[in-house]
Design a protein around this motif. Structure first.
Motif, PDB file in Angstrom:
ATOM      1  N   GLU A 264      66.580   2.569  20.528  1.00 40.17           N
ATOM      2  CA  GLU A 264      65.551   3.555  20.865  1.00 40.17           C
ATOM      3  C   GLU A 264      65.549   4.705  19.868  1.00 40.17           C
ATOM      4  OE1 GLU A 264      67.753   6.253  24.208  1.00 40.17           O
ATOM      5  OE2 GLU A 264      66.829   4.396  24.891  1.00 40.17           O
TER       6      GLU A 264
ATOM      7  N   ASN B 225      63.250   8.024  22.899  1.00 37.95           N
ATOM      8  CA  ASN B 225      62.785   7.339  24.107  1.00 37.95           C
ATOM      9  C   ASN B 225      61.746   6.255  23.859  1.00 37.95           C
ATOM     10  OD1 ASN B 225      64.476   8.858  25.834  1.00 37.95           O
ATOM     11  ND2 ASN B 225      62.998  10.531  25.790  1.00 37.95           N
TER      12      ASN B 225
ATOM     13  N   ARG C 101      61.058   2.459  22.318  1.00 35.05           N
ATOM     14  CA  ARG C 101      61.790   1.260  21.897  1.00 35.05           C
ATOM     15  C   ARG C 101      61.532   1.031  20.422  1.00 35.05           C
ATOM     16  NH1 ARG C 101      63.116  -2.763  26.459  1.00 35.05           N
ATOM     17  NH2 ARG C 101      63.901  -3.857  24.663  1.00 35.05           N
TER      18      ARG C 101
END
Length: 195
Positions: free
Chosen positions: A84, A87, A89
């Motif tokens: 990540e 926050n 991916r």
């Protein structure tokens, strides 16, 4: 006497439960770096972690996905780091030309090797939250500091692949520096793919 028996049963159950908790080789152990606490410390113990600064933001492994997959296909080998970034991916794939291991045990040949990403013909692919990025390598290196066997009960079950990387790229035409990169992951039957 009844109290002692009840306490004894409770302690026995707790001891049994604690013994049942496995120390799985695939678990991630994120130990923070003292100088850069957003990143894992550099290690060579198979902690299944990685991290780097993507400009000033930390791109790190998380426990939700396999942190490193190794895929050999068509004479090339890909090292896919999944984690990540703020926050989101993120997936970063390093494609190494001309290295075609047929088994994870062949990864030992990478021990103590450094590659110039610009001149060695490597390429990088990136995906951030399903958005595929166009990447151009400007400079940098990728070093396998240590690749070692991990034996359990006298049988090799993984290779622990550890190293560092630093590079500058253009992402969708915008320059980005990736610094303080480090990785430490076990590669075995669960994350090595020969296609």
């Amino acid at each position: 006497m009844k109290r002692l028996a009840i306490v004894s049963v409770i302690l026995s159950v707790l001891i049994f439960i604690s013994c049942e908790k496995s120390n799985d080789l695939n678990d991630s152990v994120f130990i923070r770096d003292n100088d850069n606490p957003e990143l894992p410390e550099y290690s060579e113990w198979g902690y299944n972690t990685f991290g780097a600064f993507y400009d000033r933001e930390a791109f790190v492994s998380n426990s939700e996905v396999i942190p490193l997959k190794v895929i050999t296909e068509g004479g090339n080998t890909s090292f896919i780091f999944q984690g990540e970034l703020s926050n989101d991916r993120m997936l970063m794939e390093f494609i190494m030309p001309g290295f075609s291991p047929t088994s994870y045990t062949d990864m030992l040949a990478l021990n103590n090797n450094t590659y110039d990403l610009k001149t060695a013909g490597w390429s990088i692919k990136m995906v951030i939250d399903s958005d595929i990025k166009t990447v151009e390598i400007l400079e940098g290196n990728f070093q396998f500091r240590r690749v070692q066997k991990l034996n359990v009960d006298e049988k090799q079950v993984q290779c622990i692949v550890s190293g560092i990387f630093n590079f500058m790229i253009k992402v969708d035409g915008i320059p980005v520096r990736v610094t303080d990169g480090r990785f430490d992951a076990g590669v075995g039957k669960g994350n090595f793919y020969l296609l």
